[in-house]
Design an enzyme around this catalytic site. Structure first.
Site, short mmCIF file in Angstrom:
data_model
loop_
_atom_site.label_atom_id
_atom_site.label_comp_id
_atom_site.label_asym_id
_atom_site.label_seq_id
_atom_site.Cartn_x
_atom_site.Cartn_y
_atom_site.Cartn_z
N LYS A 110 -1.41 -9.65 -5.67
CA LYS A 110 -0.07 -9.89 -5.11
C LYS A 110 0.21 -11.38 -4.91
CE LYS A 110 0.00 -5.42 -3.46
NZ LYS A 110 1.02 -4.43 -3.66
N GLU A 488 3.30 14.37 -7.14
CA GLU A 488 4.46 13.55 -6.77
C GLU A 488 5.62 13.51 -7.80
OE1 GLU A 488 3.26 9.67 -5.24
OE2 GLU A 488 1.43 10.49 -4.36
N HIS A 698 -4.50 0.46 -14.00
CA HIS A 698 -3.42 -0.44 -14.40
C HIS A 698 -3.44 -0.74 -15.89
CE1 HIS A 698 -4.22 -1.09 -10.10
NE2 HIS A 698 -2.90 -1.11 -10.02
N1 GLN Z 1 0.07 8.13 -3.51
C1 GLN Z 1 0.60 7.08 -4.27
C2 GLN Z 1 0.42 7.38 -5.75
O1 GLN Z 1 -0.55 7.92 -6.12
C3 GLN Z 1 -0.08 5.77 -3.98
C4 GLN Z 1 0.46 4.68 -4.84
C5 GLN Z 1 -0.02 3.31 -4.48
O2 GLN Z 1 -1.01 3.12 -3.87
N2 GLN Z 1 0.69 2.31 -4.90
O3 GLN Z 1 1.25 7.06 -6.55
#
Ligand code: GLN
Ligand code: ZN
Length: 758
Positions: A110, A488, A698
Site C-alpha cells: 500500500k 460472496e 494476486h
Molecule cells: N472476504 C474478503 C474476500 O475474500 C476479503 C478480501 C480482502 O481481504 N481484501 O474477498
C-alpha cells in the site's frame, strides 16, 4: 510560473477505459497497440480537463500503465534478475507487475495510508543501473506537441529508495550513490527539452518518521538535482502528513518550491515563518485529494490570506493536498444520486474547478469575479451551510445508543473459548479454508447489475446467486476443504456491499478509484450517523449453510476497514464514525450466530493501512481501532469462533495490537514475502490460531502441490500444526475459476501429503 497547482490526476479513465484495454490485452483479446491508443487518448483528455479548468501546468508522467513505482524501477533499469530473460520490454513490464507461468510477480504494497498499491522495486548491490528516460521524455514531448504547458512528475530518489527493498544484505540507502547519477542524467536530458521546465519530485516518504541516517541525504539529493541546470525548477511535493523535518532541510537547497499538505498535515503551519525567510515558493495543498467533500472556499480563502501574512503572494500557489488519484473522476456520471447529497460532493474534475476558483479569488479579490464565478462561489457557500444543518446527517437514536453502550468485548479469555470451539467444530490441525470470495464471473456481475437496474426481479436475481453459491459449496466439498464460504457473489465490493445497507451511507454509480494495476474500487461514502436497519448477510449465509454439513463461515467486513475504504464525513472524528459502524456490526454478528452460524470472519483488510504515518499519532489510533473491532464481535458467544483477515504480512510493530483484538483465528498474507515474517508470531508467543496464506492470489499463476507442501513445511518450522490454518493469502474474487480450481485442489492435496508425513 503558477498560481494554482495539482499534484497529479487519476489515470484509469472516467469510464475505466484503461482497465478494460489492459484486461483485453492481458487475456489476448486485443493487441498492445490498442492499450497504447487508449492510453494516449486518456492522457490528452486528462490534460485537456486540467487546461480547461484553468490549471497553470498539466501533470506529465503521472500516467502509468500499471504503477509509477514500477515505472521508476524500469526508468532506472532496476529489473530483477528473474525478468531479464524476457526481451520484449512491454511483456517484461507486465511480467514484473503480474508474474508469468514460471516467474513470481514483484511484491505489491500500500502506498502510505491509502488504498492504492504500488509495486515494490527490488534492488541489489550487484546490479548496475542504467537510465531509460524514454517514457518520461516521450510523455512530456507528447504534452508539448499537443499544446499544453506541462510539468513533469517524478518519484523522488529518497522515496524510491525508502519504498524499495534490498534483496541482498544491507539497506536500500546504500544505493543512494548509485542511483543519484541516473537522476542527474535525467535532469540533464530534461533540461534540454525547453527554456524552463518544472519538475515535481514526489517525496511522501518525508512525512513519515524520518530515519536520522536519511535526514542528511535530503539536502545532498536536492542540492545535486536542483544544481544540474538553471532552467530546471524543482518542486518537492509531500503529502498525507506534515513534512517539518524535510522542510527544514529543503529550505537550504536550490529547489524552487515546496508543496505541502495543509489538509492532513496541520503541523506544516508551524513552518510558515521559516519558509517566509527563504526564497521558496509554497504550494499550499488545501483542496483535499483524499476526500470527496466540496471545499469550503470561504474557509480556504481565509487560510490563504492568513498564510499570506507570512509569505508574499507572489511566492504562493493554491494546490491540491496530494494527487487526485485517490478520488473518482467526475460527478457527471452521478445522475442517480440524491441531488442534495450530490451538492456536497466534489470529484477530481470538480476539484480542478475549486482550485481555480480559490486561486482567482485569492489573487484577484472576490469583487473582481465574473458572474459565473460569483455564482459558483455562492453555490459553494450555500452547499456548505446546507450540509452543516441537514437533518439527514444527525440521528439521535444512534448517538444515544453509543452513549449507553454496555457490552464492549466478549466473555471468557481466548484459552477457554478455543476449547469450546474445538469441541463444537472438530476441525483437524492444518484446517483448510479460503478467505471468502470466489471468482466474480461475468454471469454474477451481469445479474447484479440487471437487478440493480430493475431489468430482472428479486426472484430471478436470487436464483442466479443461489446457483453460484450451490456451485461454490459443491466445489469446496468435492476438493475437501474443511471450513467453507459462500463465495460472496452478491457483493460487488466488500465495503460497498455493507455501505449500501447501512443508514448514513451514500454510494456512487461511477465513483471508481484505482486500487492496483487495472483494479478499481468504488468506495461508498459516509455522510451521516450510521445504523443498520436490518440484517445484511444472514439470508445468504444461512442459505449456504443449508447446503452443507460442514461449517459455513459468516463473512463480514470490520469497522476499521469499512471506515478506511469509505470516504468519511469530515465533520466528526473518524474514531466516532468507526464506533457507530462497530455497533451496527455487533448486531449482525449476533443475528448470524442466532441462526446457527458457528464461525464468523470479520475482515480487517485495511487495519494496517489505517495506521497514522507518524509515530506520534499511533497510540490513539490503536486504542480506538482495537476498541471497535472488539465492539463489533462483542456479542459473539464463547463457542462462536471469530476469524479475522488482514491483507499484509508485516506484523512486527503491531503484534501486540493484533493480539489485543482478541480474534480466535487470523488469516494473513505471507505468500509473497515468505515465512520469515511469520516468526514474530512465535517470538511474541502469540496464542491465537493463524492462517498464513500459502499462495499468492494476486497473480494468475497456479501453485504446484510440491510448492505448497514446501511452504507448509516452512510454516511448521515456525508454528505448531495445532495453531496453523491453511488458506490462500486473500479472497479469490479477482481470479478466474480456471486458476482457482487447480490452485485450491493443489492446496488441499498438499495438506494431505503434509498431514500424512507428520
Ligand atoms: N472476504 C474478503 C474476500 O475474500 C476479503 C478480501 C480482502 O481481504 N481484501 O474477498
Ligand atoms: Zn486480503
Amino acid at each position: 510560473m503558477f498560481k494554482n497547482y495539482t499534484i497529479g490526476f487519476p489515470r484509469i479513465g472516467e469510464q475505466r477505459e484503461l482497465k478494460f484495454a489492459l484486461e483485453a490485452y492481458w487475456s489476448g483479446k486485443a493487441p498492445f497497440t490498442e492499450v497504447e491508443k487508449v492510453a494516449k487518448e486518456l492522457r490528452i483528455r486528462h490534460w485537456e480537463y486540467q487546461k480547461k479548468a484553468g490549471i497553470d501546468l498539466v501533470s506529465v508522467n503521472d500516467f502509468s500503465l500499471y504503477d509509477n513505482m514500477l515505472d521508476t524501477a524500469v526508468m532506472l533499469g532496476a529489473i530483477p534478475q528473474r525478468f531479464r530473460k524476457i526481451e520484449d520490454p512491454t511483456e517484461r513490464y507486465f511480467a514484473m507487475a503480474r508474474g508469468t507461468g514460471d516467474t513470481f510477480a514483484m511484491e505489491m504494497t500500500k502506498w502510505f495510508n491509502t488504498n492504492y498499491h504500488y509495486i515494490v522495486p527490488e534492488l541489489s548491490s550487484d546490479d548496475s543501473y542504467r537510465l531509460d528516460s524514454s517514457k518520461v521524455i516521450g510523455d512530456y514531448r507528447e504534452a508539448v506537441a499537443a499544446g499544453y504547458n506541462a510539468k513533469i512528475n517524478l518519484i523522488g530518489p529518497l522515496t524510491f529508495l525508502g519504498l524499495s527493498k534490498k534483496i541482498d544484505r544491507g539497506e536500500t540507502w546504500e544505493l543512494f550513490g548509485k542511483i543519484m547519477p541516473l537522476y542527474e542524467q535525467l535532469m540533464k536530458e530534461i533540461s534540454m527539452l525547453g527554456d524552463e521546465i518544472v519538475i515535481q519530485f514526489d517525496e511522501p516518504i518525508f512525512v513519515t518518521d524520518i530515519d536520522p541516517k536519511i535526514q542528511p541525504l535530503i539536502k545532498i539529493a536536492y542540492d545535486t538535482l536542483a544544481g544540474v541546470n538553471e532552467n530546471i525548477k524543482i518542486v518537492v511535493a509531500t503529502y498525507f502528513e506534515h513534512a517539518c523535518e524535510a522542510t527544514a532541510a529543503l529550505l537550504h537547497t536550490p529547489v524552487h518550491a515546496l508543496a505541502l499538505d495543509f489538509v492532513h498535515g496541520p503541523k506544516n503551519f508551524d513552518n510558515l515563518e521559516k519558509i517566509a525567510a527563504s526564497d521558496k515558493t509554497l504550494i499550499v495543498g488545501i483542496v483535499d485529494g483524499r476526500n470527496i467533500w466540496i471545499n469550503d472556499i470561504t474557509k480556504s480563502i481565509d487560510i490563504m490570506t492568513q498564510i499570506a501574512t507570512f509569505i508574499p503572494k507572489e511566492r504562493l500557489a493554491v494546490g491540491t493536498s496530494c494527487s487526485l488519484l485517490h478520488v473518482p473522476f467526475s460527478l457527471r456520471y452521478e445522475a442517480q444520486m440524491d441531488p442534495e447529497i450530490r451538492s456536497w460532493l466534489s470529484y477530481a474534475v470538480e476539484k480542478l474547478d475549486e482550485l481555480h476558483l480559490i486561486s482567482k479569488i485569492f489573487y484577484n479579490g472576490s469583487e473582481n469575479l465574473t458572474d459565473t464565478d460569483r455564482a459558483k462561489l455562492e453555490a459553494n457557500v450555500e452547499a456548505n451551510l446546507a450540509r452543516r444543518a441537514s437533518t439527514r446527517i444527525h440521528d439521535k437514536a444512534v448517538l444515544e445508543r453509543i452513549a449507553t453502550l454496555d457490552r464492549t468485548e466478549r466473555d471468557m479469555p481466548f484459552e477457554e473459548r478455543i476449547l469450546l470451539q474445538h469441541a463444537a467444530l472438530r476441525y483437524p490441525p492444518l484446517a483448510t479454508t479460503t478467505i471468502g470470495s470466489f471468482p466474480q464471473t461475468p454471469e454474477i456481475r451481469k445479474a447484479r447489475k440487471a437487478y440493480k437496474n430493475g431489468t430482472i426481479d428479486q426472484e430471478a436475481y436470487e436464483a442466479v446467486m443461489k446457483a453460484y453459491i450451490d456451485d461454490c459449496v459443491a466445489f469446496q466439498e468435492e476438493i475437501g476443504l474443511e471450513v467453507l464460504v459462500h463465495g460472496e457473489p452478491e457483493r460487488n465490493d466488500m465495503v460497498e456491499y455493507f455501505g449500501e445497507q447501512l443508514k448514513g451511507y451514500g454510494f456512487s454509480q461511477n465513483g471508481w478509484v484505482q486500487s492496483y494495476g487495472s483494479r478499481c474500487v468504488k468506495p461508498p461514502f459516509i455522510y451521516g450517523d450510521i445504523s443498520r436497519p436490518e440484517a445484511m448477510t444472514v439470508d445468504w449465509i444461512t442459505y449456504a449453510q443449508s447446503k452443507t454439513e460442514k461449517s459455513m463461515k459468516g463473512m463480514l467486513t470490520g469497522p476499521v476497514t469499512i471506515l478506511n475504504w469509505s470516504f468519511v464525513r469530515d465533520d466528526m472524528p473518524r474514531s466516532e464514525v468507526s464506533r457507530q459502524i462497530a455497533v451496527a456490526l455487533s448486531d449482525e454478528v449476533d443475528d448470524l450466530q442466532k441462526t446457527g452460524i458457528k464461525i464468523i470472519q470479520v475482515d480487517e483488510a485495511a487495519f494496517k493501512e489505517g495506521y497514522p504515518l507518524r509515530g506520534e499519532n499511533i497510540p490513539e489510533y490503536e486504542a480506538w481501532a482495537v476498541r471497535d473491532f472488539k465492539i463489533a464481535v462483542s456479542k459473539a458467544k464463547p463457542e462462536t469462533q471469530i476469524h479475522t483477515h488482514m491483507c499484509y504480512s508485516e506484523f512486527n510493530d503491531i503484534i501486540h495490537t493484533i493480539e489485543a483484538m482478541d480474534a480466535d483465528v487470523i488469516s494473513i498474507e505471507t505468500a509473497r514475502s515468505g515465512n520469515a515474517l511469520l516468526k514474530i508470531f512465535k517470538k511474541h508467543g502469540y496464542k491465537q490460531e493463524v492462517g498464513p496464506g500459502v499462495y499468492d492470489i494476486h497473480s494468475p499463476r497456479i501453485p504446484s502441490v510440491d510448492e505448497i507442501v514446501d511452504q507448509i513445511h516452512a510454516l511448521l518450522e515456525v508454528l505448531p500444526k495445532e495453531q496453523l490454518w491453511i488458506n490462500p493469502d486473500c479472497g479469490l474474487k479477482t481470479r478466474k475459476w480456471e486458476e482457482v480450481r487447480p490452485s485450491l485442489s493443489n492446496m488441499v492435496e498438499a495438506v494431505k501429503i503434509v498431514r500424512a508425513s507428520l
